[in-house]
Design an enzyme around this catalytic site. Sequence first.
Site, PDB file in Angstrom:
ATOM      1  CG  HIS A 173     -22.405 -22.405   4.560  1.00 41.46           C
ATOM      2  ND1 HIS A 173     -21.262 -21.670   4.793  1.00 41.46           N
ATOM      3  CD2 HIS A 173     -23.398 -21.795   5.265  1.00 41.46           C
ATOM      4  CE1 HIS A 173     -21.536 -20.662   5.617  1.00 41.46           C
ATOM      5  NE2 HIS A 173     -22.824 -20.700   5.906  1.00 41.46           N
ATOM      6  CG  LEU A 191     -12.454 -18.906   0.839  1.00 37.91           C
ATOM      7  CD1 LEU A 191     -10.973 -18.777   1.174  1.00 37.91           C
ATOM      8  CD2 LEU A 191     -12.809 -20.353   0.525  1.00 37.91           C
ATOM      9  CG  ASP A 192     -18.288 -20.633   4.787  1.00 37.72           C
ATOM     10  OD1 ASP A 192     -18.884 -19.936   3.944  1.00 37.72           O
ATOM     11  OD2 ASP A 192     -18.474 -21.854   4.922  1.00 37.72           O
ATOM     12  CB  ILE A 193     -16.519 -15.980   9.113  1.00 37.84           C
ATOM     13  CG1 ILE A 193     -15.717 -15.025  10.022  1.00 37.84           C
ATOM     14  CG2 ILE A 193     -17.299 -17.007   9.934  1.00 37.84           C
ATOM     15  CD1 ILE A 193     -16.586 -14.141  10.876  1.00 37.84           C
TER      16      ILE A 193
END
Length: 235
Positions: free
Chosen positions: A188, A100-102
């Site tokens: 993404h 999962l992205d930041i």
Amino acid sequence: MRLDKYVRVALQTSRNDARQVIKNKTIKVNGKIITKNDYFLNDNDSVTYNDKPLIYKKFIYLMMNKPQGYICAKEDKIHKVVIDLIDDYNHNDLIIVGRLDIDTEGLLLLTNDGILCHMLTSPKKDCPKEYYVQTDIEFTDEDILVFKEGVEIYETVDKPYKCKSASLEIDKNDKHNAKITITEGKYHQVKKMCKSVGKTVTYLKRLKVNRLSLDEKLKPGEYKELTEEEIELLK
């Protein structure tokens, strides 16, 4: 099985720490203190730690509600990492299932079960993952069709990729919000899919992996061990 291995796995600690626990005379086998690391256990032996049953679990399955500001890694020199949120399991054994992205929140799985991890992340398995998304511009019915047919995104500036069919469920009360279900895990991907239909994601949260939903009782940064029933929802 050797006693030091049993203790290491059961306590989710390091080999050296497990041996120290044994040396400290806190481990009993069938009511008798054992201090030998290489003591061999039989299937029916009863093991206790500080006189409490010590249960061997070959596999650990954790669900975390990942908070923003953390990256999905075991270590990083710049950013905070999700593994640091876990304080009672052996970090070296845990695999972070997917990424999962930041700035993305929600359901994150960690396990030492490599087979399950492969099943959930392999592109060939088509494991569904559901996200809640908010965007700067409202979604339209046309977007639903585009997602279903396969959105074209760019993995790099000059490398187009057509995504597999995805589900877009628009919130009827606020069309800036939607649930998106994908069966891939490109870098993404959800953000790029929304960008391809003219929207910028302002908030993103993963709600579900396969049939397992995020436990709403978990606050951001909290985690829990999965029940047998929850593990089955991943398979």
